[in-house]
Write a protein that holds these residues in place. Structure first.
Motif, short mmCIF file in Angstrom:
data_model
loop_
_atom_site.label_atom_id
_atom_site.label_comp_id
_atom_site.label_asym_id
_atom_site.label_seq_id
_atom_site.Cartn_x
_atom_site.Cartn_y
_atom_site.Cartn_z
N HIS A 162 -0.89 -1.66 -3.93
CA HIS A 162 -1.52 -0.55 -3.71
C HIS A 162 -2.44 -0.17 -5.23
O HIS A 162 -2.13 -0.09 -5.88
N ARG A 163 -3.91 0.10 -4.64
CA ARG A 163 -4.74 0.26 -5.84
C ARG A 163 -4.33 1.53 -6.65
O ARG A 163 -4.64 1.61 -7.68
N ASP A 164 -3.94 2.62 -5.87
CA ASP A 164 -3.58 3.72 -6.49
C ASP A 164 -2.31 3.77 -7.26
O ASP A 164 -2.17 4.54 -8.46
N ASN A 247 3.27 6.16 -0.03
CA ASN A 247 2.38 5.26 0.85
C ASN A 247 2.82 4.03 1.13
O ASN A 247 2.77 3.56 2.23
N LEU A 248 2.80 3.14 0.04
CA LEU A 248 3.19 1.97 0.21
C LEU A 248 4.52 1.55 1.01
O LEU A 248 4.48 0.79 1.93
N ALA A 253 7.26 0.19 6.06
CA ALA A 253 8.30 0.43 7.06
C ALA A 253 7.71 0.27 8.44
O ALA A 253 8.17 -0.04 9.42
N ALA A 254 6.44 0.77 8.36
CA ALA A 254 5.53 0.79 9.67
C ALA A 254 5.30 -0.74 10.22
O ALA A 254 5.56 -1.09 11.46
N ALA A 255 5.04 -1.63 9.21
CA ALA A 255 4.81 -2.80 9.44
C ALA A 255 6.02 -3.45 9.96
O ALA A 255 6.14 -4.27 10.69
#
Lengths: 440, 440
Positions: A162-164, A247-248, A253-255
């Motif tokens: 994650h870039r952020d 977010n990651l 979790a969605a993956a």
């Protein structure tokens, strides 16, 4: 005799049939997920690339002035073009926009294994959703494509970052956050595996991290091997890092729900080189390490559409490159056979061209994919049989004058050489693709 | 906001789905006849085009010097590239070589209806057979492609001609055969329908025919409407004309056997503009004349491979251009619908993402072509239904928390709005693509 250009390839039918099979697998996976094909120009205005990436990009472009004096370039990547297309239609397009396409791109660069001046990619992108499910769907399509090709979780892994988290952590750790060049720090992480340790720390230092802090930063990101390890990172960073970690986690979790979780690993030392990435980024690697480079990658680029003059439009995508994917498939032993396949060769002997052609036509009508050849060179029986063998014909149907007088064809299996006669009225049957085996 | 370049087109999903259907029909017809896909570079050395067509060709090329100082051009046509490829592999390739491919080409020319600077063609070629059956097979593939698209003999016709009849006739009629510029005379015939009579006769006169003789020549070729009419032409010409008439008859007889005869007409006023054609040539026209230009064309080019440094290798091919073909399909009312199609939208309500995703995955496994979308934007029930409608979903499967408690999905037909509940264990069934109708 003319030569082709260095870094440009001619694909003859054997190799191309394997490439077609792989392209169909990737596009099929995307299509089943509702990604819609688009088609895009090979030339764009050079200024579009210069504005986005700086004057130095021109060095690796096939850039020239056209006969109307326009500065144009052969497209080196698809993203600016699709961004232009999204902006052009604006609100007309219902969101999320899910697009895919396969085509060549061009960069004037050093030719090496798996890297050419003309290279093929399938681009798969979602515009208009910032939800973690959009990132997950892109991962799921990539995973489906690879497993459809016969690859398994032992063959490849998606290293997700994650870039952020990276950017936020650098700013949180730095003595003077305002003095940090976040993009430069992320580029340093992207180079981590390609340069030696001193150079890497030097790059981080150039980006605004004191050398000791750079070391701390690297310890933090390289210690993360599981989702649970992200706690330490969230604690070390500011609120932006916490939000990015959250977010990651949501994307992973969605993956999981979307069936791609088993292929994903958290890997904060993965960064992606291009400046326009903004959130989750990932790269696909050969699990055995035999293919040492990233096979392909993708990620979020939420700011690009706005920077192209459009409404703020989040975006996420992936672009499997076919040359490196071939290296992975070959390493794993799943690259398709590079050979021709032919269902039927209809062999005409004597004055039977009309009957043979009618039969060939009937056989072609048996299916969309059925391949039927016949003589177009006025050849003898033996020469025709040799040609049928050269195109790997499975079944040869001999239409001879005497056969026809008896109301028969001869059906020959080219693997065994066995043959039998079949009454004309029984061949071909109403459905199915008949072979020698059906008549003995 | 950036603009695309004039004469270059962006294809959005609706239009592209129609284009894909048409491309698949053309490639499918060629593939069923045993034409094998190849893939070819977008750039070649400019000298290849200059050697073949003269320095003036550069005016319409996207030609430039690459960073290595090579004079390169974006390929304006495929034929020189495949000729180069045939020469490069030489005797390795078993004959006849039957290749096809679909891709864009580029010419810097005036943009008009059905003509663009970036244009798409499917090239279909046979190398290594001089037999009339090779010409006939190329005609048969073109006919199969057009009829597979839904066109009929009322919609299109192939006007078939022979360059050696035209060239031989000009030399036979001329007072001084050695002073005739045969290629120029054939180019004049090619321009016959595009220029006025005076200019046409002037062009023939420039090519070495006295004006009266030019008139006789034109009467001879324009009087031919059937195969029987060719007798008069054979009588008026020398032995080369007789042989060419015989060859044309043989090609048309083979085309009859191969199922393409009903679409063929003899038309000696058809000539094709390119100098490299040698024998039978043909052009496809809209039978109603509404599309006034040639839709596409093809023919023999028996000398090209040798001129590229290869062994003498006869060749014949056809190259349907997709832009003019679209005009014909639209005129005939068979251009495919330019819209998206979606089999299933799996609508998740409440905390059911995992179950909905698993169902979507099961539905995708039902077939290679099945298209299944699900929410990737965190949307409400109503917003998801609106999106499902925008992608023309045929069936929506609602996966709600309460439904799941009852062990059910709700299956909704999007055309009628009717819905019913289906036990989870019965959906999807083991085969077939289930719709609302299957459960009421």
């Amino acid at each position: 005799m003319y030569d082709g250009l260095k870094g440009f390839r001619d694909f003859y039918p054997g190799e191309q049939s394997a490439r077609r099979e792989v392209t169909d697998a990737i596009e099929g996976a995307a299509s089943r997920h509702g990604f819609r094909e688009i088609a895009t120009p090979a030339l764009e205005r050079t200024e579009m690339y210069v504005d986005k990436s700086g004057e130095e990009i021109v060095e690796e472009l096939y850039a020239f002035d056209d006969k109307g004096g326009r500065g144009v370039s052969m497209t080196p990547e698809l993203t600016p073009t699709v961004a232009r297309m999204v902006v052009a239609k604006g609100q007309e397009l219902s969101k999320p926009i899910k697009w895919m396409s396969t085509r060549p791109f061009w960069r004037y660069e050093q030719v090496q294994q798996g890297r050419f001046r003309e290279f093929y990619q399938t681009n798969i992108d979602v515009f208009g959703s910032s939800a973690p499910e959009a990132d997950a769907e892109v991962l799921a399509v990539a995973a489906d494509a690879l497993t459809d090709l016969g690859l398994t979780g032992d063959d490849f892994e998606f290293r997700v970052s994650h870039r952020d988290i990276l950017g936020g952590l650098v700013r949180s750790l730095a003595a003077d956050p305002d003095a940090v060049d976040t993009a430069a720090a992320i580029r340093a992480v992207d180079k981590r595996a390609k340069v030696d340790d001193a150079e890497y720390v030097g790059l981080l230092s150039d980006a605004g991290l004191a050398r000791d802090t750079a070391r701390d930063f690297d310890d933090l990101i390289s210690d993360v091997e599981t989702v649970a390890d992200l706690d330490a990172v969230a604690e070390a960073g500011d609120e932006s890092v916490e939000a990015a970690v959250e977010n990651l986690r949501n994307v992973l979790a969605a993956a999981d729900d979307f069936g791609a979780g088993e292929f994903c690993e958290v890997s904060l030392t993965t960064a992606r080189g291009l400046d326009y990435y903004t959130g989750v980024v990932f790269e696909c690697f050969d699990s055995t390490g035999e293919v040492s480079r990233s096979v392909f990658g993708g990620g979020r680029y939420d700011d690009l559409i706005e920077s192209f003059g459009g409404q703020p439009t989040p975006a996420v995508g992936v672009a499997p490159g076919h040359a490196t994917l071939k290296l992975l498939c070959q390493r794993a032993g799943v690259w398709p056979d590079e050979e021709l396949s032919t269902d039927y060769y209809v062999l005409s002997v004597g004055d039977t061209r009309s009957e043979a052609a009618a039969l060939a036509s009937d056989l072609r009508a048996l299916g969309d994919d059925v391949v039927v050849e016949q003589d177009i060179s006025g050849r003898s029986f033996g020469a025709q049989l040799g040609y049928a063998d050269s195109i790997n014909a499975e079944t040869v149907v001999v239409v001879g004058e005497r056969d026809l007088e008896n109301g028969e064809y001869t059906v020959k299996d080219m693997e065994s050489g066995d043959e039998t006669t079949v009454p004309v009225e029984e061949f071909p049957p109403e459905d199915g693709l008949p072979t020698y085996e059906d008549y003995v």
